[in-house]
Design a protein around this motif. Sequence first.
Motif, PDB file in Angstrom:
ATOM      1  N   SER A 214     -98.916  27.193  -9.141  1.00 14.45           N
ATOM      2  CA  SER A 214     -98.198  28.084 -10.052  1.00 14.45           C
ATOM      3  C   SER A 214     -98.816  28.067 -11.438  1.00 14.45           C
ATOM      4  N   LEU A 215     -99.120  26.868 -11.941  1.00 16.56           N
ATOM      5  CA  LEU A 215     -99.643  26.752 -13.298  1.00 16.56           C
ATOM      6  C   LEU A 215    -100.995  27.447 -13.420  1.00 16.56           C
ATOM      7  N   ARG A 216    -101.888  27.186 -12.492  1.00 14.07           N
ATOM      8  CA  ARG A 216    -103.216  27.796 -12.529  1.00 14.07           C
ATOM      9  C   ARG A 216    -103.109  29.321 -12.476  1.00 14.07           C
ATOM     10  N   SER A 217    -102.244  29.830 -11.612  1.00 10.51           N
ATOM     11  CA  SER A 217    -102.119  31.277 -11.479  1.00 10.51           C
ATOM     12  C   SER A 217    -101.557  31.903 -12.755  1.00 10.51           C
ATOM     13  N   LEU A 218    -100.551  31.287 -13.339  1.00 12.19           N
ATOM     14  CA  LEU A 218     -99.987  31.803 -14.590  1.00 12.19           C
ATOM     15  C   LEU A 218    -101.027  31.806 -15.709  1.00 12.19           C
ATOM     16  N   LEU A 219    -101.852  30.771 -15.768  1.00 12.10           N
ATOM     17  CA  LEU A 219    -102.853  30.676 -16.825  1.00 12.10           C
ATOM     18  C   LEU A 219    -104.012  31.645 -16.616  1.00 12.10           C
ATOM     19  N   ALA A 220    -104.291  32.008 -15.386  1.00 12.98           N
ATOM     20  CA  ALA A 220    -105.503  32.773 -15.093  1.00 12.98           C
ATOM     21  C   ALA A 220    -105.339  34.278 -15.210  1.00 12.98           C
ATOM     22  N   ILE A 221    -104.125  34.787 -15.072  1.00 14.88           N
ATOM     23  CA  ILE A 221    -103.951  36.229 -14.884  1.00 14.88           C
ATOM     24  C   ILE A 221    -104.462  37.037 -16.071  1.00 14.88           C
ATOM     25  N   ARG A 222    -104.133  36.646 -17.304  1.00 14.01           N
ATOM     26  CA  ARG A 222    -104.594  37.436 -18.446  1.00 14.01           C
ATOM     27  C   ARG A 222    -106.127  37.476 -18.491  1.00 14.01           C
ATOM     28  N   TRP A 223    -106.774  36.309 -18.317  1.00 12.83           N
ATOM     29  CA  TRP A 223    -108.234  36.271 -18.358  1.00 12.83           C
ATOM     30  C   TRP A 223    -108.824  37.184 -17.287  1.00 12.83           C
ATOM     31  N   LEU A 224    -108.276  37.145 -16.097  1.00 10.14           N
ATOM     32  CA  LEU A 224    -108.794  37.975 -15.014  1.00 10.14           C
ATOM     33  C   LEU A 224    -108.661  39.457 -15.343  1.00 10.14           C
ATOM     34  N   VAL A 225    -107.508  39.851 -15.848  1.00  5.79           N
ATOM     35  CA  VAL A 225    -107.281  41.254 -16.199  1.00  5.79           C
ATOM     36  C   VAL A 225    -108.252  41.700 -17.294  1.00  5.79           C
ATOM     37  N   GLU A 226    -108.407  40.862 -18.315  1.00  7.43           N
ATOM     38  CA  GLU A 226    -109.253  41.234 -19.453  1.00  7.43           C
ATOM     39  C   GLU A 226    -110.738  41.238 -19.118  1.00  7.43           C
ATOM     40  N   HIS A 227    -111.121  40.612 -18.000  1.00 10.79           N
ATOM     41  CA  HIS A 227    -112.535  40.563 -17.619  1.00 10.79           C
ATOM     42  C   HIS A 227    -112.833  41.387 -16.371  1.00 10.79           C
ATOM     43  N   GLY A 228    -111.928  42.294 -16.042  1.00  7.71           N
ATOM     44  CA  GLY A 228    -112.221  43.255 -14.987  1.00  7.71           C
ATOM     45  C   GLY A 228    -111.936  42.827 -13.569  1.00  7.71           C
ATOM     46  N   PHE A 229    -111.179  41.738 -13.383  1.00  3.31           N
ATOM     47  CA  PHE A 229    -110.815  41.286 -12.044  1.00  3.31           C
ATOM     48  C   PHE A 229    -109.369  41.676 -11.750  1.00  3.31           C
ATOM     49  N   ASP A 230    -108.994  41.629 -10.494  1.00  5.55           N
ATOM     50  CA  ASP A 230    -107.662  42.072 -10.080  1.00  5.55           C
ATOM     51  C   ASP A 230    -106.866  40.913  -9.481  1.00  5.55           C
ATOM     52  N   PRO A 231    -106.022  40.254 -10.279  1.00  8.44           N
ATOM     53  CA  PRO A 231    -105.236  39.138  -9.739  1.00  8.44           C
ATOM     54  C   PRO A 231    -104.127  39.574  -8.797  1.00  8.44           C
ATOM     55  N   SER A 232    -103.874  40.900  -8.719  1.00  8.52           N
ATOM     56  CA  SER A 232    -102.842  41.387  -7.803  1.00  8.52           C
ATOM     57  C   SER A 232    -103.407  41.805  -6.455  1.00  8.52           C
ATOM     58  N   ALA A 233    -104.717  41.595  -6.236  1.00 10.35           N
ATOM     59  CA  ALA A 233    -105.300  41.891  -4.929  1.00 10.35           C
ATOM     60  C   ALA A 233    -104.647  40.998  -3.865  1.00 10.35           C
ATOM     61  N   PRO A 234    -104.564  41.463  -2.623  1.00 12.16           N
ATOM     62  CA  PRO A 234    -103.900  40.671  -1.573  1.00 12.16           C
ATOM     63  C   PRO A 234    -104.443  39.253  -1.484  1.00 12.16           C
ATOM     64  N   GLY A 235    -103.531  38.286  -1.471  1.00  5.94           N
ATOM     65  CA  GLY A 235    -103.891  36.885  -1.321  1.00  5.94           C
ATOM     66  C   GLY A 235    -104.321  36.189  -2.591  1.00  5.94           C
ATOM     67  N   CYS A 236    -104.348  36.923  -3.716  1.00  9.83           N
ATOM     68  CA  CYS A 236    -104.821  36.332  -4.968  1.00  9.83           C
ATOM     69  C   CYS A 236    -103.658  35.825  -5.818  1.00  9.83           C
ATOM     70  N   GLU A 237    -103.888  35.652  -7.114  1.00 10.13           N
ATOM     71  CA  GLU A 237    -102.956  34.900  -7.971  1.00 10.13           C
ATOM     72  C   GLU A 237    -101.521  35.422  -7.951  1.00 10.13           C
ATOM     73  N   VAL A 238    -101.335  36.727  -8.009  1.00  9.51           N
ATOM     74  CA  VAL A 238     -99.966  37.254  -8.028  1.00  9.51           C
ATOM     75  C   VAL A 238     -99.259  36.952  -6.708  1.00  9.51           C
TER      76      VAL A 238
END
Length: 245
Positions: A214-238
């Motif tokens: 949970s902690l890693r996913s919460l910390l990673a989402i903004r960075w991923l969004v701002e660098h062009g990655f999709d944390p809401s892709a199936p099986g990923c952080e969201v």
Amino acid sequence: MQEVEVVVAHSERATLRVGDVFLKIDADQTRTDVEVEAMAIAPIPTPTVLWRKPPVLALAALPGRALGHLGEPSTASPAAWAAAGAAVRMLHDAPLPPWPGRSLDELASRLDGECGWLVTNGVLPTDLVTRNRRIAEAALRPWTPVFTHGDLQISHVFVDGAEITGVIDWSEAGRGDALYDLAILTLGHEEHLGDVVAGYGTDVDLEVIRAWWSLRSLLAIRWLVEHGFDPSAPGCEVDVLKARM
């Protein structure tokens, strides 16, 4: 004629592959310093450094293939996952690196900031953030520091059958919580946690590992969004956060 393959590229760093050579270009040479030193002292297989001319680091390709990728089923065997756990245990039993890791206060502060950003900007529902923040707080407890990789994603662990052929991307290595490495290795692949723990060879607190998910996913989402990655892709952080609900 060999082609140039862009492995990953964003505003902070890029990795290119040309044949059996990887070229890592990093704007922050401190990260590269850590990577080179960590690979030199780690007791498990790592890529061979071919040369370094800042800002470029050239590494030899590892044999085998990645253990898997976040968001995709892993085709690696249970024995390969157990071997990964054993390699992590070997790393954690090694002497501490000479540089420090992240502090509890730093992590707690980042968790506050990232959860606030997720809610304020409507990136995730408030109840999803609140529930996972409550779970994540179990990871914020004192730990005995060990030599950690710091970003032990399954795509950074290479295997050939049931043998670990090497671990890449050591720029986040340092003194840290052993359970953090185990959590990142199994993030999004909870079904393999038992194999990893069996290979690791000692009792671990599974609730703390889940807290780190949970902690890693919460910390990673903004960075991923701002660098062009999709944390809401199936099986990923969201999806990792939703699974905790």
